[in-house]
Design an enzyme around this catalytic site. Structure first.
Site, PDB file in Angstrom:
ATOM      1  N   ALA A 121       0.799  -1.223   0.000  1.00  0.00           N
ATOM      2  CA  ALA A 121       0.000   0.000   0.000  1.00  0.00           C
ATOM      3  C   ALA A 121       0.835   1.278   0.000  1.00  0.00           C
ATOM      4  O   ALA A 121       0.727   2.114  -0.903  1.00  0.00           O
ATOM      5  CB  ALA A 121      -0.946  -0.011   1.197  1.00  0.00           C
ATOM      6  N   ARG A 140       3.480  10.281 -11.293  1.00  0.00           N
ATOM      7  CA  ARG A 140       2.532  11.232 -11.880  1.00  0.00           C
ATOM      8  C   ARG A 140       3.150  12.616 -12.046  1.00  0.00           C
ATOM      9  O   ARG A 140       2.765  13.374 -12.937  1.00  0.00           O
ATOM     10  CB  ARG A 140       1.285  11.343 -10.996  1.00  0.00           C
ATOM     11  N   GLU A 159      10.431  -5.759  -3.553  1.00  0.00           N
ATOM     12  CA  GLU A 159       9.438  -6.438  -2.709  1.00  0.00           C
ATOM     13  C   GLU A 159       9.863  -7.883  -2.502  1.00  0.00           C
ATOM     14  O   GLU A 159      10.071  -8.626  -3.462  1.00  0.00           O
ATOM     15  CB  GLU A 159       8.062  -6.367  -3.371  1.00  0.00           C
ATOM     16  N   SER A 163       0.928  -4.277  -4.381  1.00  0.00           N
ATOM     17  CA  SER A 163      -0.354  -3.574  -4.356  1.00  0.00           C
ATOM     18  C   SER A 163      -1.529  -4.534  -4.206  1.00  0.00           C
ATOM     19  O   SER A 163      -2.332  -4.720  -5.110  1.00  0.00           O
ATOM     20  CB  SER A 163      -0.519  -2.744  -5.641  1.00  0.00           C
ATOM     21  N   CYS A 208      -6.093  -6.946   3.971  1.00  0.00           N
ATOM     22  CA  CYS A 208      -7.310  -7.001   4.785  1.00  0.00           C
ATOM     23  C   CYS A 208      -8.277  -8.067   4.283  1.00  0.00           C
ATOM     24  O   CYS A 208      -9.150  -8.516   5.025  1.00  0.00           O
ATOM     25  CB  CYS A 208      -8.006  -5.646   4.781  1.00  0.00           C
ATOM     26  N   ASN A 211      -1.883   3.941   2.856  1.00  0.00           N
ATOM     27  CA  ASN A 211      -2.107   4.594   1.567  1.00  0.00           C
ATOM     28  C   ASN A 211      -1.945   6.106   1.660  1.00  0.00           C
ATOM     29  O   ASN A 211      -1.372   6.737   0.769  1.00  0.00           O
ATOM     30  CB  ASN A 211      -3.508   4.248   1.046  1.00  0.00           C
ATOM     31  N   TYR A 235     -32.805  11.661   7.928  1.00  0.00           N
ATOM     32  CA  TYR A 235     -33.710  10.713   8.583  1.00  0.00           C
ATOM     33  C   TYR A 235     -34.754  10.215   7.600  1.00  0.00           C
ATOM     34  O   TYR A 235     -35.342  10.980   6.836  1.00  0.00           O
ATOM     35  CB  TYR A 235     -34.428  11.351   9.773  1.00  0.00           C
ATOM     36  N   ARG A 278     -26.044  13.470  22.634  1.00  0.00           N
ATOM     37  CA  ARG A 278     -26.916  14.130  23.612  1.00  0.00           C
ATOM     38  C   ARG A 278     -26.694  13.572  25.009  1.00  0.00           C
ATOM     39  O   ARG A 278     -26.594  14.321  25.993  1.00  0.00           O
ATOM     40  CB  ARG A 278     -28.379  13.944  23.196  1.00  0.00           C
TER      41      ARG A 278
END
Length: 459
Positions: A12, A23, A36, A42, A46, A310, A431, A447
């Site tokens: 990541a 870029r 690696e 990549s 998870c 990331n 709601y 609250r």
């Protein structure tokens, strides 16, 4: 003259950084090499428990982008099965071992990014490094587990540790039809949850058939040839055909330490500034191996989450590409789903808040995910932690049925902006009966927490 960026670690953080740098700078201006040691770049770690539990069909579904795609489409030289075994910051080079060919060589750099991730915790106990005992960190780990399950007649699985990975892997083993024992040294699963919410997680796991052994320590693992025989605990032996370790992770910083790159005393993560620079010129770090700033605890932290990896990788890559970016810190927001129960948390729990120097007040709320008369509503429980007197939100936790957990993001947004619970209770949330009660559980929790602040002030 072309500058050279070497990235150590291709998941990541490393690939986010490499992509962002590319870029902003073309291949004629910046050469990018990614090293690696595993088989993939990549990918979604998870997703491993869901792959093992047959929710995800195959390994390829968890790979976001292959090394070939990085090379052909982005001019990033991503090399798998290449392990960095040493760093010479004075010479500006790393020592690399080709795991396929067996040779070692030096790779020069002008800029170096360490994205070495985190390692599963493995205490020095007898038998823990034996066959049939697995950590869960990489796709190779997931493949090794599946290979073991295929090669042996497995009936009983023991999971050691009740954090996110431990709980998810315990559920995966139940889904596969095994008898599952889970051993945890604390008094509840998910010890990052406060006790009252952790109990609901325990109830859900036991309801799915998982046998919980809490306040129990593992002493070692006994083997019978190429497979485990039993896990030895402080309460006796547990028969096992496979053992999965879910004891958490620690930043993988051996390379940094050996090279003299400063590592945090309390976190074990590489010390970085807000731009992800280490204290050694030309060396950067991002992802699970690096420290982050906890915005509520106001202290360095080491948190192994893909979201953080990331984001910190993106920041490092922008800076390496000639731009300017900073990483403002984390709240530790996380979610998971175990045995039909959704779990979410952000910020500090009650004990965490006290440890950080706050004087917290708390409110616990029972509510539903939808209007009380809606047929498929689910129950949920929230706990909100606020600062005494000021009412500043410090953290929140949610445990409940489907539709509960993503409400933690509302708390995270409020926490990020340092809102008080009084301010939160007046936020204009949506709601409709199929989505929430007229008072959303978030607003009820805020609250009740504000009521607790006022009551505390009257004493």
């Amino acid at each position: 003259m072309t500058e050279r960026l070497v990235v150590v670690g291709g998941d990541a953080a490393g690939m986010s950084a490499a992509s962002q740098a590319r870029r902003r700078r073309g291949a004629d201006d910046l050469e990018i090499v990614v090293l690696e040691r595993g088989s993939d770049t990549s990918y979604s770690a998870c997703g491993i428990p869901y792959w093992v539990g047959d929710v995800v069909e195959d390994r390829d579904a968890l790979v976001v982008r292959t090394p070939e795609a990085f090379r052909e489409k982005h001019a990033i030289d991503a090399r798998v099965h290449h392990e960095v075994v040493g760093i010479d910051t004075a010479a500006g080079q790393v020592r690399v071992r080709d795991l396929d060919g067996g040779r070692e060589f030096d790779e020069p750099y002008d800029q170096l990014l360490l994205a070495t991730g985190a390692n599963p915790v493995r205490p020095p106990l007898p038998g823990l490094d034996g066959a049939g005992v697995f950590g869960v960190q990489t796709l190779d780990d997931g493949q090794a587990i599946l290979d073991h399950l295929t090669a042996h007649h497995v009936r009983r699985a023991v999971v050691v540790g009740a954090g996110y990975i431990g709980l998810e892997m315990a559920e995966a083993m139940v889904v596969r039809g095994y008898e599952v024992d889970l051993v945890e040294r604390s008094d509840r699963p998910m010890k990052t949850l406060d006790p009252d919410l952790g109990q609901r997680v325990a109830d859900a796991m036991q309801g799915m058939g998982i046998r919980l052994h809490l306040t129990t320590e593992v002493k070692g693992i006994e083997h019978d040839g190429d497979r485990p025989r039993a896990v030895v605990t402080s309460a006796g032996e547990l028969p096992a055909d496979v053992v999965v370790l879910g004891l958490g992770t620690a930043p993988n910083t051996d390379l940094a330490r050996d090279a003299g790159i400063p590592v945090g005393e309390h976190t074990g993560g590489i010390v970085v500034d807000v731009r992800q620079r280490t204290r050694v010129p030309g060396v950067w770090a991002a992802g699970d191996c690096a420290e982050v700033h906890h915005r509520v605890a106001r202290a360095p932290a080491a948190i192994a989450l893909g979201t953080i990896a990331n984001k910190t990788g993106r920041v490092a890559g922008i800076n390496l590409g000639g731009g300017y970016a900073t990483f403002p810190g984390v709240l530790g927001t996380s979610v998971t789903k175990v045995c039909g129960v959704e779990i979410g948390r952000t910020g500090l729990g009650e004990a965490d808040a006290e440890a950080a120097g706050y004087q917290p007040v708390c409110a616990s709320v029972q509510s539903t995910t939808k209007a009380g008369y809606w047929p498929d509503r689910e129950r949920m429980q929230l706990k909100v932690v606020a600062e005494r007197r000021s009412g500043r939100l410090l953290g929140a936790q949610i445990v409940g049925g489907e539709g509960s957990c993503k409400r933690i993001d509302t708390f995270a947004a409020a926490l990020w902006n340092q809102m008080t619970v009084e301010e939160l209770l007046n936020v204009d949330l949506s709601y409709a009966p199929p989505f929430s009660p007229v008072w959303d559980p978030v607003l009820i929790g805020a609250r009740k927490a504000w009521d607790a602040v006022l009551a505390d002030g009257d004493r």
